[in-house]
Design a protein around this motif. Sequence first.
Motif, PDB file in Angstrom:
ATOM      1  N   GLU A   1     100.000 102.831  48.074  1.00  0.00           N
ATOM      2  CA  GLU A   1      99.167 101.671  48.129  1.00  0.00           C
ATOM      3  C   GLU A   1      98.097 101.750  49.273  1.00  0.00           C
ATOM      4  OE1 GLU A   1     100.016  96.822  49.071  1.00  0.00           O
ATOM      5  OE2 GLU A   1     101.716  98.207  48.305  1.00  0.00           O
ATOM      6  N   GLY A   2      96.796 101.190  48.568  1.00  0.00           N
ATOM      7  CA  GLY A   2      95.699 101.315  49.503  1.00  0.00           C
ATOM      8  C   GLY A   2      95.010 102.729  49.785  1.00  0.00           C
ATOM      9  N   ALA A   3      95.302 103.630  48.705  1.00  0.00           N
ATOM     10  CA  ALA A   3      94.952 104.919  48.778  1.00  0.00           C
ATOM     11  C   ALA A   3      93.475 104.941  48.628  1.00  0.00           C
ATOM     12  CB  ALA A   3      95.481 105.669  47.508  1.00  0.00           C
ATOM     13  N   SER A   4      92.791 106.029  49.242  1.00  0.00           N
ATOM     14  CA  SER A   4      90.985 106.032  49.367  1.00  0.00           C
ATOM     15  C   SER A   4      90.705 106.628  48.110  1.00  0.00           C
ATOM     16  CB  SER A   4      90.690 106.807  50.524  1.00  0.00           C
ATOM     17  OG  SER A   4      91.255 107.965  50.634  1.00  0.00           O
ATOM     18  N   ILE A   5      91.521 106.860  47.347  1.00  0.00           N
ATOM     19  CA  ILE A   5      91.042 107.496  45.936  1.00  0.00           C
ATOM     20  C   ILE A   5      91.541 106.765  44.685  1.00  0.00           C
ATOM     21  CG2 ILE A   5      90.795 109.792  46.741  1.00  0.00           C
ATOM     22  CD1 ILE A   5      93.288 110.372  45.158  1.00  0.00           C
ATOM     23  N   GLY A   6      90.809 106.773  43.559  1.00  0.00           N
ATOM     24  CA  GLY A   6      91.245 106.022  42.416  1.00  0.00           C
ATOM     25  C   GLY A   6      91.616 107.122  41.508  1.00  0.00           C
ATOM     26  N   LEU A   7      92.403 106.707  40.420  1.00  0.00           N
ATOM     27  CA  LEU A   7      92.415 107.704  39.305  1.00  0.00           C
ATOM     28  C   LEU A   7      92.320 106.992  37.875  1.00  0.00           C
ATOM     29  CD1 LEU A   7      95.510 107.217  37.793  1.00  0.00           C
ATOM     30  CD2 LEU A   7      96.332 108.238  39.820  1.00  0.00           C
ATOM     31  N   ASP A   8      91.924 107.762  37.061  1.00  0.00           N
ATOM     32  CA  ASP A   8      91.733 107.290  35.463  1.00  0.00           C
ATOM     33  C   ASP A   8      92.534 108.161  34.491  1.00  0.00           C
ATOM     34  OD1 ASP A   8      89.748 108.970  34.594  1.00  0.00           O
ATOM     35  OD2 ASP A   8      88.104 107.810  35.031  1.00  0.00           O
ATOM     36  N   ILE A   9      93.031 107.840  33.435  1.00  0.00           N
ATOM     37  CA  ILE A   9      93.542 108.805  32.500  1.00  0.00           C
ATOM     38  C   ILE A   9      92.652 108.744  31.182  1.00  0.00           C
ATOM     39  CG2 ILE A   9      95.623 109.085  31.165  1.00  0.00           C
ATOM     40  CD1 ILE A   9      96.877 107.351  33.568  1.00  0.00           C
ATOM     41  N   PRO A  10      91.615 109.622  30.945  1.00  0.00           N
ATOM     42  CA  PRO A  10      91.118 109.805  29.832  1.00  0.00           C
ATOM     43  C   PRO A  10      91.638 109.815  28.474  1.00  0.00           C
ATOM     44  CG  PRO A  10      90.865 111.793  31.135  1.00  0.00           C
ATOM     45  CD  PRO A  10      91.714 111.011  31.716  1.00  0.00           C
ATOM     46  N   ASP A  11      92.739 110.471  28.400  1.00  0.00           N
ATOM     47  CA  ASP A  11      93.455 110.222  27.213  1.00  0.00           C
ATOM     48  C   ASP A  11      94.966 109.646  27.330  1.00  0.00           C
ATOM     49  OD1 ASP A  11      94.597 111.046  24.932  1.00  0.00           O
ATOM     50  OD2 ASP A  11      95.038 113.256  25.151  1.00  0.00           O
ATOM     51  N   VAL A  12      94.855 108.507  26.802  1.00  0.00           N
ATOM     52  CA  VAL A  12      96.132 107.508  27.191  1.00  0.00           C
ATOM     53  C   VAL A  12      97.165 107.901  26.168  1.00  0.00           C
ATOM     54  CG1 VAL A  12      94.840 105.651  28.448  1.00  0.00           C
ATOM     55  CG2 VAL A  12      95.112 105.680  26.035  1.00  0.00           C
ATOM     56  N   SER A  13      96.751 108.712  25.232  1.00  0.00           N
ATOM     57  CA  SER A  13      97.955 109.130  24.311  1.00  0.00           C
ATOM     58  C   SER A  13      98.921 109.918  24.928  1.00  0.00           C
ATOM     59  CB  SER A  13      97.282 109.830  23.057  1.00  0.00           C
ATOM     60  OG  SER A  13      96.717 110.877  23.403  1.00  0.00           O
ATOM     61  N   GLN A  14      98.465 110.485  26.038  1.00  0.00           N
ATOM     62  CA  GLN A  14      99.683 111.301  26.731  1.00  0.00           C
ATOM     63  C   GLN A  14     100.805 110.762  27.189  1.00  0.00           C
ATOM     64  OE1 GLN A  14      97.744 114.169  29.916  1.00  0.00           O
ATOM     65  NE2 GLN A  14      96.513 112.186  30.009  1.00  0.00           N
ATOM     66  N   TYR A  15     100.651 109.394  27.049  1.00  0.00           N
ATOM     67  CA  TYR A  15     101.856 108.368  27.361  1.00  0.00           C
ATOM     68  C   TYR A  15     103.142 108.552  26.186  1.00  0.00           C
ATOM     69  CZ  TYR A  15     100.167 106.238  31.795  1.00  0.00           C
ATOM     70  OH  TYR A  15      99.514 106.298  32.896  1.00  0.00           O
ATOM     71  N   GLN A  16     102.476 108.545  24.767  1.00  0.00           N
ATOM     72  CA  GLN A  16     103.053 108.608  23.808  1.00  0.00           C
ATOM     73  C   GLN A  16     103.687 109.940  23.306  1.00  0.00           C
ATOM     74  OE1 GLN A  16     100.141 107.115  21.493  1.00  0.00           O
ATOM     75  NE2 GLN A  16     100.269 105.023  22.157  1.00  0.00           N
ATOM     76  N   LYS A  17     103.278 110.887  24.161  1.00  0.00           N
ATOM     77  CA  LYS A  17     103.782 112.168  23.728  1.00  0.00           C
ATOM     78  C   LYS A  17     104.690 112.831  24.868  1.00  0.00           C
ATOM     79  CE  LYS A  17      99.347 113.224  21.537  1.00  0.00           C
ATOM     80  NZ  LYS A  17      98.185 113.939  21.665  1.00  0.00           N
ATOM     81  N   LYS A  18     105.571 113.498  24.535  1.00  0.00           N
ATOM     82  CA  LYS A  18     106.417 114.106  25.435  1.00  0.00           C
ATOM     83  C   LYS A  18     105.945 115.369  26.179  1.00  0.00           C
ATOM     84  CE  LYS A  18     110.465 111.321  24.710  1.00  0.00           C
ATOM     85  NZ  LYS A  18     111.955 111.262  24.363  1.00  0.00           N
ATOM     86  N   LEU A  19     104.822 115.480  26.767  1.00  0.00           N
ATOM     87  CA  LEU A  19     104.311 116.618  27.187  1.00  0.00           C
ATOM     88  C   LEU A  19     104.535 117.183  28.730  1.00  0.00           C
ATOM     89  CD1 LEU A  19     100.609 115.947  25.828  1.00  0.00           C
ATOM     90  CD2 LEU A  19     102.366 117.217  24.650  1.00  0.00           C
ATOM     91  N   ARG A  20     104.657 118.251  29.002  1.00  0.00           N
ATOM     92  CA  ARG A  20     104.881 118.746  30.499  1.00  0.00           C
ATOM     93  C   ARG A  20     103.536 118.588  31.130  1.00  0.00           C
ATOM     94  NH1 ARG A  20     107.039 124.817  30.729  1.00  0.00           N
ATOM     95  NH2 ARG A  20     106.989 123.820  33.013  1.00  0.00           N
ATOM     96  N   ARG A  21     102.411 118.946  30.487  1.00  0.00           N
ATOM     97  CA  ARG A  21     101.261 118.682  31.127  1.00  0.00           C
ATOM     98  C   ARG A  21     100.666 117.435  31.201  1.00  0.00           C
ATOM     99  NH1 ARG A  21      98.545 122.308  33.719  1.00  0.00           N
ATOM    100  NH2 ARG A  21      99.355 124.198  32.739  1.00  0.00           N
ATOM    101  N   PHE A  22     100.192 117.104  32.149  1.00  0.00           N
ATOM    102  CA  PHE A  22      99.580 115.529  32.399  1.00  0.00           C
ATOM    103  C   PHE A  22      98.122 115.930  33.022  1.00  0.00           C
ATOM    104  CE2 PHE A  22      98.675 111.413  33.850  1.00  0.00           C
ATOM    105  CZ  PHE A  22      99.229 110.524  32.668  1.00  0.00           C
TER     106      PHE A  22
END
Length: 152
Positions: A104-125
């Motif tokens: 919380e309060g981190a000085s960086i942000g993140l985004d996930i360009p491929d949200v389909s990663q949530y639906q697949k059970k992948l080791r790499r994120f």
Amino acid sequence: MPAKTTSPRRLGLVVAAAVLAGALSALLPVGDAHAFTVGTQQTLGPGSRMPVDFPGRSYDLGGKVPRGHVMLRRRVEVARSEGRRGLSFLCPGGTYAYSPSLVEGASIGLDIPDVSQYQKKLRRFRLRVYASPLAKRDPAVSSVYLLCRPRR
């Protein structure tokens, strides 16, 4: 028709201008040279305390990492001028990527360009990080976390 050639005078002026530009650039102060930096992937195993919250999930700040789960951490340093930079995690064998998080309060942000990663059970994120416009220092420094769940 004879071929056009550059006159010796014009050639001399071009060479002099190049030498002068090189000399002036040596006098300029060197800016904060910075390159996007990612630390090694660290692992927090079962029983360790969770240093972050996972919004919308049942894993809370200060709770213990459940049996079979693994939490990964990478320290990231990114300047505002660098824009969004790619970051990748690899969950250990027998687990898959479940959810990323920041302190919380981190000085960086993140985004996930491929949200389909949530639906697949992948080791790499894969995700992207960037310096928050509200960061107090440049480059912005923070840690990014990823929770890996056991395959069932």
